[in-house]
Design an enzyme around this catalytic site. Structure first.
Site, PDB file in Angstrom:
ATOM      1  N   CYS A 130       0.732  -1.241  -0.133  1.00 14.97           N
ATOM      2  CA  CYS A 130       0.113   0.028   0.110  1.00 14.97           C
ATOM      3  C   CYS A 130       0.662   1.329  -0.030  1.00 14.97           C
ATOM      4  O   CYS A 130       0.346   2.409   0.630  1.00 14.97           O
ATOM      5  CB  CYS A 130      -0.935  -0.026   1.046  1.00 14.97           C
ATOM      6  SG  CYS A 130      -2.192  -1.395   1.205  1.00 14.97           S
ATOM      7  N   ASN A 131       2.067   1.208  -0.592  1.00 15.17           N
ATOM      8  CA  ASN A 131       2.829   2.535  -0.728  1.00 15.17           C
ATOM      9  C   ASN A 131       3.406   2.478  -2.173  1.00 15.17           C
ATOM     10  O   ASN A 131       4.664   2.144  -2.452  1.00 15.17           O
ATOM     11  CB  ASN A 131       4.037   2.220   0.290  1.00 15.17           C
ATOM     12  CG  ASN A 131       4.974   3.464   0.503  1.00 15.17           C
ATOM     13  OD1 ASN A 131       4.954   4.167  -0.372  1.00 15.17           O
ATOM     14  ND2 ASN A 131       5.375   3.604   1.836  1.00 15.17           N
TER      15      ASN A 131
END
Length: 824
Positions: free
Chosen positions: A433-434
């Protein structure tokens, strides 16, 4: 003591294992984490683990006390209120934040805390939201609020100088470069303005700079001196107005929480399960008083108002900022449990936890950098700050990496994850999620990201290599209870599974890791010896099949094979990997009666379905493994039967046709294109799966040799692999080399080897589903090829007649028929 541990302790003995604490790590691990026996849990960046004593204290607390809703005034409610107040102070103490200067707002997690800041911050057309590239999606999401109010959004790269450890708060120690400005189009902003959502500039305009204390992708730690530089306006990219600083401490606070007395950030967010494992669904926004007064919350709810009138526009919000920002009844029982989680942290101290975890990460990182293939090519590419073996000072206890083969190509991260699970190693793969850090470290351009998405790649899928580039990475991370043995288990896994040794030959077999064994063709049996031993049909995908002596072929392969499947309540496809209970459902087709019979050990009544039943009025479309199908649904009677049989809501659908398309997977690593002229039922790739008795026998001999992980040493039978065709009379794995084959008068084309997954480790025994690491672990040791663990081959039926009816009438398979393979 092993030499490697002696070596480790000589270098890190002063930091590893909490030498000054009441309990050392080995004693703590044995007493508090017995459930970890046999495994290495290395995903503490995702969620760390709760201790047994912690959970015992939580249970004892809840069993011994009565806590009421803190919005009431009863004794039980006051007891809950007192615990909430104490918890706020304990959280502030953890961040060394003065209660006079900061407030603790409880939320459902760090993400909810970030959302609260974004939606309540006074954005205007003169505001700027600036953030570092290495931020979590939850931080990036704030830009939607800023952009909708006309603000400028700017992502920046921050590079820290080598002398930052001597930190004197000088901007010269940083190199900050900007990315493209982001602003909403005038048309969108004009629409927002007409709807009253654009703020006029009045007085000072407010801005936010956001960065993580530790990047959850790479483990890189950002210097907290950025707080002072931003607040003092010393960064040239800052525009006019007042600047607030937001720190995402969700990852970093587990080992090194920001010291807010020294670095007075305005907003800090955290989630408590990242610190001590339990409770989940609880986080906090640590907010400075000045910043809290800026937050303008529109919605009001129970607990946030002093007074309101239902039938006129009158509401008076509470003065206490915690009560204003915490909607409804807070999670007071979870909040009450925080004190039990903090006990072990306070006993060990965060500084000792930081030293302990960093020692493990530094040791593993250095060992990974030493790994080389036989041709001296480095195995590991590690992402993060450029460091040497001596300086890893700015890295947290996280290592993110990808692995290379000896020819320079990449191992896919899904292959690493699948093999790690067989070794009892828990790790994380993907982009975590980055997206900013992922693209930055992997060298993915905007066009790469867009083309990957258009090729079908989305978060959490299996497309790990596209156009020769990784789409994500592998991450391991250490927690306060991690041990040297965890680290060593992981390193041995890398060495045994991914490091190529010099090629040797032994009895005709190529012994080289990561490649398939070659077959000694001189030992192959005569082709005339090969015959069809078994035919198995699986009408309902992932349910049991049934054996037949003969069966008709159609353009889709074996008639009625995998023509039905079950969907979950959300439309997802149910398989044994998700629902092992499917393996207990038995099926049988009677062609003369034209019926499909289905029975389950959990149902007394058998289900009968007509093969000729028309369900045209209930037609819809589903997507199965990237292929679109027109399907027909069944009524509630059928769906209720299956739902009760497997213990969860589901619906049965039948394939009526598949929508053909051209191959769109040419960029994906070794993914076979489906034959767009062949009808496919609900199969993954090929129409039929063939395995040989001799290959199974060879596998069983390896399992029984003790080299595998199978404790019971039970032989694996053909049905474990769910084949359609079982042949006998060939040499082990000779089917790997077949391009085409003929069985009787029917011709087939090989689509290549069948990639096996954990489903073959499920075993039905006396109505129970047993799980183990075998036979996949043993297959992985000698049947891996370019990221796949191959066993059996996939076939497509070559329909040489015109018209489906002629095919049905003219082609049957029969047990005993000769098999004639061709390698050309």
């Amino acid at each position: 003591m092993e030499v490697s541990k002696e070596e480790f302790l000589r270098q890190f003995g002063g930091d590893y294992g909490y030498p000054g604490a009441p309990k050392g790590v080995d004693e703590m691990r044995a007493a508090e984490f017995k459930r970890l026996e046999g495994m290495a849990y290395l995903d503490h960046a995702g969620a760390t683990l709760y201790s047994e004593a912690q959970m015992a204290d939580v249970l004892k607390d809840l069993a011994s006390n009565v806590y009421g809703n803190p919005h009431s005034q009863s004794d039980s409610s006051m007891a809950a209120s007192d615990l909430v107040t104490a918890a706020r102070h304990q959280v502030l103490k953890y961040f060394n934040a003065s209660p006079r200067e900061y407030k603790c707002i409880f939320t459902s997690g760090a993400t909810a805390a970030l959302k609260l800041v974004g939606e309540c911050f006074p954005w205007s057309r003169e505001s700027c939201y600036m953030y570092t590239m290495e931020n979590h999606n939850s931080v990036l999401g704030i830009r939607e609020y800023a952009l909708s109010k006309g603000a400028t959004v700017l992502a920046v790269d921050v590079e820290e100088g080598a002398d930052l450890a001597k930190d004197n708060g000088s901007y010269s120690l940083y190199k900050i470069s900007r990315r493209t400005n982001q602003r909403r189009s005038k048309d969108v902003l004009s629409h927002n303005c007409q709807n009253g959502s654009l703020s006029d500039i009045s007085g000072n305009n407010w801005n936010i700079f956001a960065f993580p204390s530790e990047c959850n992708f790479s483990g890189q730690k950002f210097s907290l001196s950025l707080v002072k530089l931003i607040k003092e306006g010393k960064i040239p990219l800052q525009q006019q107005g007042k600047w607030m600083v937001l720190i995402d401490a969700a990852k970093g606070c587990a080992t090194e929480p920001p010291n807010l007395t020294v670095y007075p950030a305005d907003f800090v967010v955290c989630s408590f399960y990242k610190i001590f494992g339990y409770p989940t669904g609880l986080g906090a926004l640590i907010v400075k008083n000045e910043a809290a007064n800026l937050l303008n919350k529109t919605y009001f709810s129970g607990g946030t108002v002093a007074a309101s009138i239902a039938d006129i526009d009158f509401v008076q919000k509470r003065k206490n900022i915690e009560q204003v920002l915490e909607d409804g009844t807070i999670s007071f029982l979870n909040i009450a449990s925080l004190r039990h989680g903090f006990k072990i942290i306070e006993m060990l101290t965060t500084s000792a936890i930081e030293r302990h975890t960093t020692s493990l990460a530094t040791y593993v990182r250095n060992k990974m950098l030493d790994l080389k293939h036989s041709n001296e090519i480095n195995v590991c590419t590690i992402y993060g700050q450029q460091y040497s073996k001596v300086e890893g000072l700015k890295m947290g206890p996280t290592i993110t990496f990808n692995l290379k083969r000896e020819d320079g190509s990449w191992f896919g991260y899904r292959e690493v994850e699948k093999l790690a699970s067989l070794f009892g190693i828990h790790l994380r793969t993907g982009c975590f999620c980055n997206p900013g850090a992922c693209a930055k470290y992997l060298g993915l351009s905007h066009s790469d990201l867009v083309s990957n998405f258009e090729a079908g790649h989305v978060c959490w899928d299996d497309n790990d290599i596209i156009n020769g580039k990784p789409t994500g990475a592998v991450r391991i991370s250490f927690g306060y209870m991690s041990t040297f043995e965890d680290a060593e288990k992981f390193l041995k896994f890398l060495q045994s599974s991914f490091v190529s040794l010099p090629v040797q030959f032994n009895n005709g077999y190529m012994l080289n890791l990561n490649s398939l064994n070659l077959i000694d063709n001189s030992s192959q049996k005569a082709v005339s010896d090969i015959h069809l031993k078994s035919i198995i049909i699986y009408p309902v995908k992932s349910c049991q099949g049934f054996s037949v002596k003969s069966w008709p072929l159609t353009t889709g392969g074996l008639m009625y094979d995998r023509e039905w499947l079950l969907q979950g309540s959300g439309g997802e496809i149910l398989t044994q990997k998700k629902v092992p209970e499917l393996g207990s459902i038995r099926t049988l087709i009677d062609l003369e009666l034209g019926k499909l019979f289905i029975e389950s050990p959990t149902r007394r009544d058998k289900l009968q379905l007509s093969l000729l039943e028309s369900l045209a009025d209930l037609s819809e479309e589903v997507d199965v493994f990237g292929q679109r199908y027109e399907v027909q649904s069944y009524d509630d009677r059928v769906n209720t039967w299956f739902s009760e049989a497997i213990g969860r809501p589901c619906t049965l659908v039948r394939c009526s046709s598949s929508k053909y398309r051209s191959c769109t997977y040419t960029g994906l690593r070794d993914r076979p294109c489906r034959d767009t002229q062949s009808k496919l039922n609900f199969v993954n790739e090929g129409q039929l799966l063939l395995i040989s008795e001799e290959s199974i026998s060879d596998l069983n001999s390896r399992l029984n040799s003790g080299k595998g992980d199978c404790k019971q040493k039970l032989p694996v039978d053909a049905m474990r692999f769910r084949p359609n065709l079982v042949i006998s009379g060939s040499s082990p794995y000779s089917e790997d080399n077949w391009k085409k084959l003929r069985i009787g008068e029917a011709c087939f084309t090989s689509m290549g080897g069948c990639n096996r997954c954990q489903m073959i480790n499920l075993h039905q025994d006396s109505g129970q589903v047993l799980k183990s690491k075998e036979p996949l672990a043993t297959l992985a040791s000698y049947r891996r090829k370019k990221g796949k663990i191959l066993f059996g081959i996939l076939l497509n039926y070559e329909d040489i007649m015109e018209g489906e009816n002629e095919t049905i009438a003219g082609r049957w398979l029969q047990v005993g028929q000769q098999v004639y393979p061709s390698t050309e």
